[in-house]
Design a protein around this motif. Structure first.
Motif, PDB file in Angstrom:
ATOM      1  N   LEU A 144     -21.460 -63.929  21.213  1.00 52.79           N
ATOM      2  CA  LEU A 144     -22.556 -62.973  21.317  1.00 52.79           C
ATOM      3  C   LEU A 144     -23.888 -63.691  21.460  1.00 52.79           C
ATOM      4  N   GLN A 145     -24.066 -64.797  20.743  1.00 52.26           N
ATOM      5  CA  GLN A 145     -25.296 -65.586  20.875  1.00 52.26           C
ATOM      6  C   GLN A 145     -25.443 -66.125  22.290  1.00 52.26           C
ATOM      7  N   GLN A 146     -24.329 -66.629  22.832  1.00 50.48           N
ATOM      8  CA  GLN A 146     -24.372 -67.155  24.197  1.00 50.48           C
ATOM      9  C   GLN A 146     -24.758 -66.078  25.201  1.00 50.48           C
ATOM     10  N   GLN A 147     -24.159 -64.891  25.047  1.00 51.19           N
ATOM     11  CA  GLN A 147     -24.446 -63.809  25.980  1.00 51.19           C
ATOM     12  C   GLN A 147     -25.903 -63.395  25.901  1.00 51.19           C
ATOM     13  N   ARG A 148     -26.467 -63.450  24.694  1.00 53.10           N
ATOM     14  CA  ARG A 148     -27.883 -63.128  24.569  1.00 53.10           C
ATOM     15  C   ARG A 148     -28.761 -64.184  25.249  1.00 53.10           C
ATOM     16  N   ARG A 149     -28.255 -65.424  25.369  1.00 51.72           N
ATOM     17  CA  ARG A 149     -28.990 -66.491  26.055  1.00 51.72           C
ATOM     18  C   ARG A 149     -28.773 -66.461  27.559  1.00 51.72           C
ATOM     19  N   GLY A 150     -27.976 -65.515  28.040  1.00 53.79           N
ATOM     20  CA  GLY A 150     -27.791 -65.387  29.477  1.00 53.79           C
ATOM     21  C   GLY A 150     -26.539 -66.015  30.028  1.00 53.79           C
ATOM     22  N   VAL A 151     -25.654 -66.552  29.176  1.00 53.04           N
ATOM     23  CA  VAL A 151     -24.387 -67.090  29.653  1.00 53.04           C
ATOM     24  C   VAL A 151     -23.448 -65.916  29.946  1.00 53.04           C
ATOM     25  N   ILE A 152     -22.977 -65.833  31.174  1.00 53.90           N
ATOM     26  CA  ILE A 152     -22.114 -64.725  31.584  1.00 53.90           C
ATOM     27  C   ILE A 152     -20.694 -64.960  31.079  1.00 53.90           C
ATOM     28  N   HIS A 153     -20.108 -63.933  30.499  1.00 54.67           N
ATOM     29  CA  HIS A 153     -18.710 -63.994  30.070  1.00 54.67           C
ATOM     30  C   HIS A 153     -17.927 -62.941  30.856  1.00 54.67           C
ATOM     31  N   ARG A 154     -16.949 -63.401  31.623  1.00 60.18           N
ATOM     32  CA  ARG A 154     -16.041 -62.486  32.316  1.00 60.18           C
ATOM     33  C   ARG A 154     -14.636 -62.739  31.780  1.00 60.18           C
ATOM     34  N   VAL A 155     -14.058 -61.722  31.191  1.00 59.48           N
ATOM     35  CA  VAL A 155     -12.761 -61.868  30.518  1.00 59.48           C
ATOM     36  C   VAL A 155     -11.789 -60.815  31.031  1.00 59.48           C
ATOM     37  N   ILE A 156     -10.590 -61.269  31.383  1.00 58.37           N
ATOM     38  CA  ILE A 156      -9.511 -60.342  31.719  1.00 58.37           C
ATOM     39  C   ILE A 156      -8.536 -60.340  30.552  1.00 58.37           C
ATOM     40  N   TYR A 157      -8.331 -59.180  29.957  1.00 55.37           N
ATOM     41  CA  TYR A 157      -7.435 -59.046  28.812  1.00 55.37           C
ATOM     42  C   TYR A 157      -6.059 -58.568  29.275  1.00 55.37           C
ATOM     43  N   ASP A 158      -5.040 -59.219  28.795  1.00 56.40           N
ATOM     44  CA  ASP A 158      -3.683 -58.721  28.972  1.00 56.40           C
ATOM     45  C   ASP A 158      -3.534 -57.449  28.136  1.00 56.40           C
ATOM     46  N   ARG A 159      -2.668 -56.537  28.566  1.00 55.68           N
ATOM     47  CA  ARG A 159      -2.521 -55.284  27.816  1.00 55.68           C
ATOM     48  C   ARG A 159      -2.069 -55.538  26.381  1.00 55.68           C
ATOM     49  N   GLU A 160      -1.316 -56.616  26.142  1.00 51.08           N
ATOM     50  CA  GLU A 160      -0.915 -56.934  24.766  1.00 51.08           C
ATOM     51  C   GLU A 160      -2.114 -57.343  23.928  1.00 51.08           C
ATOM     52  N   ALA A 161      -3.105 -57.974  24.546  1.00 51.51           N
ATOM     53  CA  ALA A 161      -4.321 -58.345  23.819  1.00 51.51           C
ATOM     54  C   ALA A 161      -5.101 -57.101  23.419  1.00 51.51           C
ATOM     55  N   VAL A 162      -5.190 -56.122  24.330  1.00 53.51           N
ATOM     56  CA  VAL A 162      -5.898 -54.869  24.028  1.00 53.51           C
ATOM     57  C   VAL A 162      -5.168 -54.097  22.940  1.00 53.51           C
ATOM     58  N   ALA A 163      -3.825 -54.178  22.949  1.00 53.17           N
ATOM     59  CA  ALA A 163      -3.030 -53.430  21.972  1.00 53.17           C
ATOM     60  C   ALA A 163      -2.978 -54.114  20.615  1.00 53.17           C
ATOM     61  N   TRP A 164      -3.459 -55.338  20.513  1.00 54.86           N
ATOM     62  CA  TRP A 164      -3.448 -56.064  19.232  1.00 54.86           C
ATOM     63  C   TRP A 164      -4.208 -55.238  18.200  1.00 54.86           C
ATOM     64  N   PRO A 165      -3.607 -54.937  17.047  1.00 56.96           N
ATOM     65  CA  PRO A 165      -4.248 -54.033  16.071  1.00 56.96           C
ATOM     66  C   PRO A 165      -5.676 -54.451  15.722  1.00 56.96           C
ATOM     67  N   GLY A 166      -6.604 -53.535  15.910  1.00 58.27           N
ATOM     68  CA  GLY A 166      -8.001 -53.773  15.561  1.00 58.27           C
ATOM     69  C   GLY A 166      -8.790 -54.560  16.583  1.00 58.27           C
ATOM     70  N   ARG A 167      -8.133 -55.090  17.595  1.00 59.14           N
ATOM     71  CA  ARG A 167      -8.812 -55.983  18.543  1.00 59.14           C
ATOM     72  C   ARG A 167      -9.869 -55.240  19.365  1.00 59.14           C
ATOM     73  N   LEU A 168      -9.531 -54.062  19.837  1.00 60.26           N
ATOM     74  CA  LEU A 168     -10.450 -53.332  20.700  1.00 60.26           C
ATOM     75  C   LEU A 168     -11.751 -53.013  19.973  1.00 60.26           C
ATOM     76  N   HIS A 169     -11.635 -52.463  18.736  1.00 63.80           N
ATOM     77  CA  HIS A 169     -12.821 -52.051  17.985  1.00 63.80           C
ATOM     78  C   HIS A 169     -13.621 -53.242  17.473  1.00 63.80           C
ATOM     79  N   ASN A 170     -12.926 -54.253  16.944  1.00 60.78           N
ATOM     80  CA  ASN A 170     -13.592 -55.320  16.197  1.00 60.78           C
ATOM     81  C   ASN A 170     -14.036 -56.495  17.046  1.00 60.78           C
ATOM     82  N   ASP A 171     -13.517 -56.615  18.257  1.00 59.15           N
ATOM     83  CA  ASP A 171     -13.814 -57.791  19.064  1.00 59.15           C
ATOM     84  C   ASP A 171     -14.236 -57.411  20.486  1.00 59.15           C
ATOM     85  N   ILE A 172     -13.376 -56.675  21.180  1.00 55.20           N
ATOM     86  CA  ILE A 172     -13.624 -56.431  22.602  1.00 55.20           C
ATOM     87  C   ILE A 172     -14.842 -55.531  22.813  1.00 55.20           C
TER      88      ILE A 172
END
Length: 332
Positions: free
Chosen positions: A155-183
């Motif tokens: 989050l600090q990096q993104q505020r400094r202008g570093v672009i983050h492009r991430v492709i999540y596998d569906r298993e990563a999205v389904a990881w309990p709590g991952r969507l709300h707490n991280d993604i």
């Protein structure tokens, strides 16, 4: 060990401890208490005054009092921690210089083999920490570190202008709590996130200069990874990422409440609320009802009911048709 770890000499520490026990001492009294010569004590008192560990009054003869340890020693600890941070930063810079020098002397060394979980984790952190322009990643289980453990730094990096492009596998999205707490927090801070039904591998690319390619060779996690430097192989990995990026489905800034009933029915032309957008993104990623329920903290019955309501609203008879219709309406 005493205070030597903070850079204090043994004699300086003895004089400071004596001052703590006997406030407002003259140098002669301190010399007697410490069993040291007056010259040595005078030299150590000068060090203590310079470091802010003692104060001197204006009397004759002058008397000395120790600065409270919780103030003085804490300041020394903070100073040493700052020095350690600078040292770690220097080590990282020298490590990069060493790697670059080794590659220059061996131009064909495009790939380094990492065979230690700690080294793999350190390499991933290094690639993301020292990125100056863009980080691109394939995110899928299993993980070396707990998912989201590097969120604060990202989050600090993104505020400094570093672009983050991430492709999540569906298993990563389904990881309990991952969507709300991280993604979702990452997306709200500026991350560009997409989801793909099945990614071919794990990958992190930093600034188009270096990439890491972890492999799962043992049950429970990674034990081998490849560190890729600028080379035709790195160009191929960049092309792979961009191709998958075009095929992946965007994840919008959505957050579902952990429970509760579905929202009231909306008109056909109305824009979807956050609940509906989140459900559509998860459906489009190919997650099963059970996986969606785990990801959102719902029961499977609640999940199925919401899906059926959404299908009726869109006039769709299949999940695929639901996602396609939603995409045509601009809901995805």
């Amino acid at each position: 060990m005493g205070f030597s770890v903070l850079g204090l000499a043994e004699e300086t520490e003895r004089v400071y401890v004596a001052l703590v026990r006997q406030p407002r001492c003259s140098s002669a009294e301190l010399a007697e208490a410490c069993g040291m010569s007056a010259i040595t004590v005078g030299r150590q008192l000068s060090n203590l005054l310079k470091d802010g560990l003692a104060v001197r009054d204006a009397g004759r003869p002058p008397r000395f009092t120790a600065t409270p340890p919780d103030v003085a020693v804490t300041a020394l600890i903070d100073q040493r921690e700052d020095q350690l941070k600078e040292a770690r930063s220097l080590v990282q810079q020298l490590t990069e210089t060493h790697r670059e020098a080794a590659r220059i002397s061996q131009p064909d060394m495009a790939v380094e083999l990492l065979t230690n979980r700690e080294h793999i984790s350190d390499a991933v952190r290094r690639l993301t920490t020292y990125a100056r322009h863009e980080v691109r990643a394939f995110d899928c289980p299993p993980y070396v570190d707990r998912p989201g453990s590097n969120l604060g730094h990202q989050l600090q990096q993104q505020r400094r202008g570093v672009i983050h492009r991430v492709i999540y596998d569906r298993e990563a999205v389904a990881w309990p709590g991952r969507l709300h707490n991280d993604i979702v927090p990452s997306i709200r801070a500026g991350e560009q996130a997409r989801v793909h039904p099945e990614l071919p591998l794990k990958l992190v690319i930093s600034d188009g200069r270096t990439a890491i390619l972890p492999f799962t060779l043992a049950p429970g996690g990674q034990s081998v990874a490849y560190l890729i430097h600028q080379s035709p192989l790195l160009v191929a990995l960049e092309s792979l990422f961009e191709a998958q990026w075009e095929r992946a489905l965007p994840l919008s800034d959505t957050r579902l409440p952990p429970g509760g009933s579905a929202t009231a029915a909306e008109s056909e032309d109305a824009q979807p609320d956050e609940d509906t957008r989140a459900l559509l993104a998860l459906l489009a990623s190919g997650l099963t009802d059970a996986a969606i329920a785990r990801a959102q903290g719902w029961s499977e019955r609640t999940t199925q009911r919401r899906i059926h309501q959404l299908m009726r609203r869109l006039g769709a008879s299949t999940r695929f048709q639901t996602s396609l219709t939603a995409a045509r309406r601009g809901w995805l």
